[in-house]
Design an enzyme around this catalytic site. Structure first.
Site, PDB file in Angstrom:
ATOM      1  N   LYS A 186      -1.251  27.903  63.899  1.00  0.00           N
ATOM      2  CA  LYS A 186      -2.256  27.266  64.126  1.00  0.00           C
ATOM      3  C   LYS A 186      -1.592  26.516  65.772  1.00  0.00           C
ATOM      4  O   LYS A 186      -1.991  25.439  66.158  1.00  0.00           O
ATOM      5  CB  LYS A 186      -2.125  25.848  63.217  1.00  0.00           C
ATOM      6  CG  LYS A 186      -3.663  24.738  63.681  1.00  0.00           C
ATOM      7  CD  LYS A 186      -4.977  25.623  63.466  1.00  0.00           C
ATOM      8  CE  LYS A 186      -6.629  24.214  62.914  1.00  0.00           C
ATOM      9  NZ  LYS A 186      -7.143  24.955  63.600  1.00  0.00           N
ATOM     10  N   ASP A 219      -6.991  28.515  59.410  1.00  0.00           N
ATOM     11  CA  ASP A 219      -7.674  28.254  59.098  1.00  0.00           C
ATOM     12  C   ASP A 219      -8.745  28.552  58.303  1.00  0.00           C
ATOM     13  O   ASP A 219      -9.694  28.931  57.117  1.00  0.00           O
ATOM     14  CB  ASP A 219      -8.252  26.751  59.168  1.00  0.00           C
ATOM     15  CG  ASP A 219      -8.138  27.007  61.023  1.00  0.00           C
ATOM     16  OD1 ASP A 219      -7.934  28.057  61.367  1.00  0.00           O
ATOM     17  OD2 ASP A 219      -9.357  26.014  62.209  1.00  0.00           O
TER      18      ASP A 219
END
Ligand code: NAD
Length: 349
Positions: A186, A219
């Site tokens: 991320k 994600d």
């Protein structure tokens, strides 16, 4: 003759770990088991979840087969599993997810491996409760960005450990004839920690021009994995994302009952299923032994017993595709021992 530390664990651990041990014995590989305790039985006997004797045994034998161990949630002692990985520097957690014919799932073509960094990230165990002196000091450094009543968990990610795990992933890809490594982070949000992991991955990728390299944000990766998992091959990622994505991938291939794993370092390796101690099924002889049995097959492969390892995997796949001796999670009503015996019979055929 191999000497292997055997830790039954707690909850459903003993059910699945003894199954895996029996299957190894049925494969004909000679193993001398050094049985040691950890988790609940160790607390009862020695008042500690990880006795020194157990740790020393793994250090001596360098290989362990382990059942899952309960970690109290939100309170109590820290995870024995995390502690073992840190104390033995088992920096690589290897979790293959491969579809098995006969298991009803929307994803019949999954064949990927998650390589999870196993020692750093938010699993480092560096946490400070709200209002502690340490939390106050850190909050003071944050110039009003963190509320005063916050608890703090640190997320250390080093270049050293990141480089090491990514190199492990590329070497694994080369040795197992895999074509692509996907680095998952991320790094758009955590620019220093995940950014460093990604920087290490980009650097190491250049050493392996024969393997394709790509990057994903976690994600997006979660969504991609439930839509087109067949596109992925080897996934390398920091600790927390690896933990979550490996359960997700277990779900793709039929659940935690069929997902094996290994924790590997330069000096030792501990083989165990991805699943935990599933306390509600403790002592019921009900859960699926496949994950633990396939973990034992990974152990034999690691020991160089490739043919025995393949025979076990083939027997597991045959029993599942025949569909006669399946545990509840695969839609059957067989017990743990029924399914184990069916796999042992299949090895003998
Ligand atoms: P879990 O993996 O123990 O179980 C979640 C659910 O998955 C179970 O309720 C069950 O429905 C299913 N399941 C798990 N193993 C199965 C099997 N072999 N066959 C069929 N179904 C199976 O996860 P949890 O309930 O979140 O955790 C329970 C405890 O295990 C916690 O204390 C946790 O910390 C610990 N844990 C230990 C390890 C380890 O020892 N390596 C790993 C994960 C969780």
């Amino acid at each position: 003759m191999y000497r292997v530390t055997f830790i039954p664990g707690d909850g459903v651990g003993p059910d699945v770990a003894y199954s895996a041990r029996k299957v190894v014995e049925a494969s004909g590989v000679q193993v001398e088991w050094e049985e040691k305790i950890a988790g609940e039985p160790a607390i009862e006997k020695y008042n500690t979840p990880l006795p020194d004797d157990t740790l020393e045994s793994i250090k001596r034998n360098k290989v362990a087969l382990k059942g899952p161990i309960t970690t109290p949630i939100g309170e109590g002692y820290r995870s024995v599993n995390v502690l073992l990985r840190q104390l033995l520097n088992l920096y690589a957690c290897l979790r293959p997810a491969r579809s098995i014919p006969g298991i009803k799932t929307s994803f019949p073509n999954v064949d990927l491996v998650i390589v999870r960094e196993n020692t750093e990230d938010v699993y480092s165990g560096v946490e400070f409760p709200p209002h502690s002196e340490e939390a106050k000091k850190i909050i003071a450094l944050c110039e009003g960005k963190v509320r005063e009543d916050s608890a703090i968990t640190l997320k250390p990610i080093s270049f050293y450990a990141s480089e090491k795990i990514v190199r492990f992933a590329f070497r694994y890809a080369l040795e197992h004839n895999r074509k692509k490594v996907t680095c998952v982070t991320k790094a758009n949000i955590m620019k220093f920690t995940d950014g460093l992991f990604l920087e290490a991955a980009r650097k190491v990728a250049k050493e392996f021009p024969q393997i394709e390299f790509e990057e994903r944000l976690v994600d997006n990766m979660a969504m991609q994995l439930v839509q087109k998992p067949h596109l992925y091959d080897v996934i390398v990622t920091p600790n927390l994302y690896g933990d979550i994505l490996s359960d997700l991938c277990a779900g793709l291939i039929g659940g935690l009952g069929v997902a094996p794993g290994a924790n590997m370092g330069d000096d030792a390796a501990v083989f165990e299923p991805v699943h935990g101690s599933a306390p509600k099924y403790k002592g019921m002889n009900k859960v699926n032994p496949t994950a633990a049995i396939l973990s034992a097959a990974m152990m034999l492969d690691y020991l160089g017993e490739k043919s025995a390892s393949q025979r076990i995997e083939k027997a597991v796949r045959a029993v599942i595709s025949e569909g006669k001796w399946l545990t509840y999670d695969l839609g059957g009503s067989a017990s743990t021992t029924d399914m184990t015996e069916a796999i042992i019979d299949k090895i003998g055929e």
